[in-house]
Design a protein around this motif. Structure first.
Motif, PDB file in Angstrom:
ATOM      1  N   ASP A   1     -63.796  68.050   6.315  1.00  0.00           N
ATOM      2  CA  ASP A   1     -65.266  68.018   6.322  1.00  0.00           C
ATOM      3  C   ASP A   1     -65.843  67.273   5.123  1.00  0.00           C
ATOM      4  O   ASP A   1     -67.070  67.094   5.046  1.00  0.00           O
ATOM      5  N   ARG A   2     -64.966  66.875   4.189  1.00  0.00           N
ATOM      6  CA  ARG A   2     -65.380  66.190   2.966  1.00  0.00           C
ATOM      7  C   ARG A   2     -66.414  66.996   2.190  1.00  0.00           C
ATOM      8  O   ARG A   2     -67.421  66.503   1.696  1.00  0.00           O
ATOM      9  N   THR A   3     -66.120  68.305   2.134  1.00  0.00           N
ATOM     10  CA  THR A   3     -66.973  69.196   1.345  1.00  0.00           C
ATOM     11  C   THR A   3     -66.229  69.807   0.176  1.00  0.00           C
ATOM     12  O   THR A   3     -66.865  70.371  -0.720  1.00  0.00           O
ATOM     13  N   ALA A   4     -64.903  69.706   0.176  1.00  0.00           N
ATOM     14  CA  ALA A   4     -64.091  70.279  -0.898  1.00  0.00           C
ATOM     15  C   ALA A   4     -63.098  69.226  -1.371  1.00  0.00           C
ATOM     16  O   ALA A   4     -62.562  68.447  -0.573  1.00  0.00           O
ATOM     17  N   ALA A   5     -62.844  69.214  -2.675  1.00  0.00           N
ATOM     18  CA  ALA A   5     -61.916  68.244  -3.264  1.00  0.00           C
ATOM     19  C   ALA A   5     -61.163  68.896  -4.412  1.00  0.00           C
ATOM     20  O   ALA A   5     -61.716  69.715  -5.158  1.00  0.00           O
ATOM     21  N   VAL A   6     -59.893  68.532  -4.496  1.00  0.00           N
ATOM     22  CA  VAL A   6     -59.038  69.006  -5.594  1.00  0.00           C
ATOM     23  C   VAL A   6     -58.497  67.772  -6.304  1.00  0.00           C
ATOM     24  O   VAL A   6     -57.877  66.902  -5.686  1.00  0.00           O
ATOM     25  N   ILE A   7     -58.697  67.706  -7.598  1.00  0.00           N
ATOM     26  CA  ILE A   7     -58.294  66.539  -8.392  1.00  0.00           C
ATOM     27  C   ILE A   7     -57.358  67.016  -9.506  1.00  0.00           C
ATOM     28  O   ILE A   7     -57.688  67.965 -10.232  1.00  0.00           O
ATOM     29  N   ARG A   8     -56.230  66.351  -9.604  1.00  0.00           N
ATOM     30  CA  ARG A   8     -55.255  66.670 -10.661  1.00  0.00           C
ATOM     31  C   ARG A   8     -55.211  65.494 -11.637  1.00  0.00           C
ATOM     32  O   ARG A   8     -54.921  64.366 -11.243  1.00  0.00           O
ATOM     33  N   LEU A   9     -55.502  65.766 -12.880  1.00  0.00           N
ATOM     34  CA  LEU A   9     -55.606  64.732 -13.906  1.00  0.00           C
ATOM     35  C   LEU A   9     -54.559  64.942 -14.994  1.00  0.00           C
ATOM     36  O   LEU A   9     -54.119  66.079 -15.238  1.00  0.00           O
TER      37      LEU A   9
END
Length: 236
Positions: free
Chosen positions: A140-148
């Protein structure tokens, strides 16, 4: 006709002849006295010449004129930046650097410099090192997880406008060496030591944690403007 002197009479007395005075030879000054005397005279002349520039009224007579003949800066290379500099810290350190010579007194050989070094250290996150699995988005392109990757510190950058030498003590031989040297005011040693101490202080500070916190806030604000509601940022 030969002239003969009359013998002295009964009342006459003959004065004895005084011997000529012995020649007086000048007393020679030993060599071990001459050399220090010449050195002291040279140092006194140098100090006197320096003080002449400080006398009021003589500054215009013996003053110096500065002329800038520096050429234009030349571009050597260009580099794309992929790091996000999220925080920077301002640091100041007082460097007390002393160099002594073995078997010689400090008045003759040795230096001691008191230097105030001020500079900045930046902390950045390498956003360009993100891989395919480091960003996860739901359907749904409402949640995102980013690993930096974790934030890293940059090299300390000394500020010449805020860095200065408080005092510099030098022995006699060091003063003479600076007079005949091409670079008498070389302060590379104290600059390097100041940068090293500032870098150590940056590692012990909260600069890295602040950089990661600011990076998280920046990405969350950016993704929310794109319609994402649930945003998770982690550091590997």
């Amino acid at each position: 006709m030969d002239r003969t002197e009359a013998p002295p009479g009964p009342g006459d007395t003959e004065s004895p002849r005084t011997p000529p005075p012995a020649p007086v030879h000048p007393r020679r000054i030993p060599l071990w006295i001459k050399i220090p005397g010449v050195l002291l005279a040279l140092v006194a002349a140098l100090l006197l010449g320096t003080r002449l520039f400080l006398i009021p009224g003589l500054g215009g007579l013996f003053g110096t004129e500065t002329k800038d003949r520096t050429g234009p800066a030349v571009l050597k290379s260009l580099q794309d930046m992929s790091d996000y500099e999220a925080a920077a810290g301002n640091f100041q350190v007082v460097v007390d650097l002393e160099k002594d010579a073995k078997f010689l007194p400090d008045a003759l050989r040795g230096t001691r410099t008191l230097y105030v070094g001020a500079g900045t250290v930046g902390a950045s996150v390498a956003l360009g090192r993100l891989g395919k699995g480091d960003v996860t988005v739901n359907e749904d392109r409402t949640a995102a997880v980013i690993r930096l990757p974790h934030a890293t510190l940059g090299k300390p950058a000394l500020d010449p406008d805020r860095s200065y030498a408080v005092s510099k003590q030098r022995g006699l031989l060091d003063r003479l060496g600076d007079f005949f040297s091409d670079n008498p005011n070389d302060e590379r040693a104290v600059n390097q030591l100041a940068a090293q101490r500032i870098g150590e202080a940056a590692k012990e500070s909260e600069l890295l944690a602040r950089a990661e916190k600011n990076t998280t806030s920046m990405l969350q604000g950016l993704l929310r403007s794109l319609g994402f509601k649930d945003i998770t940022v982690t550091y590997r």
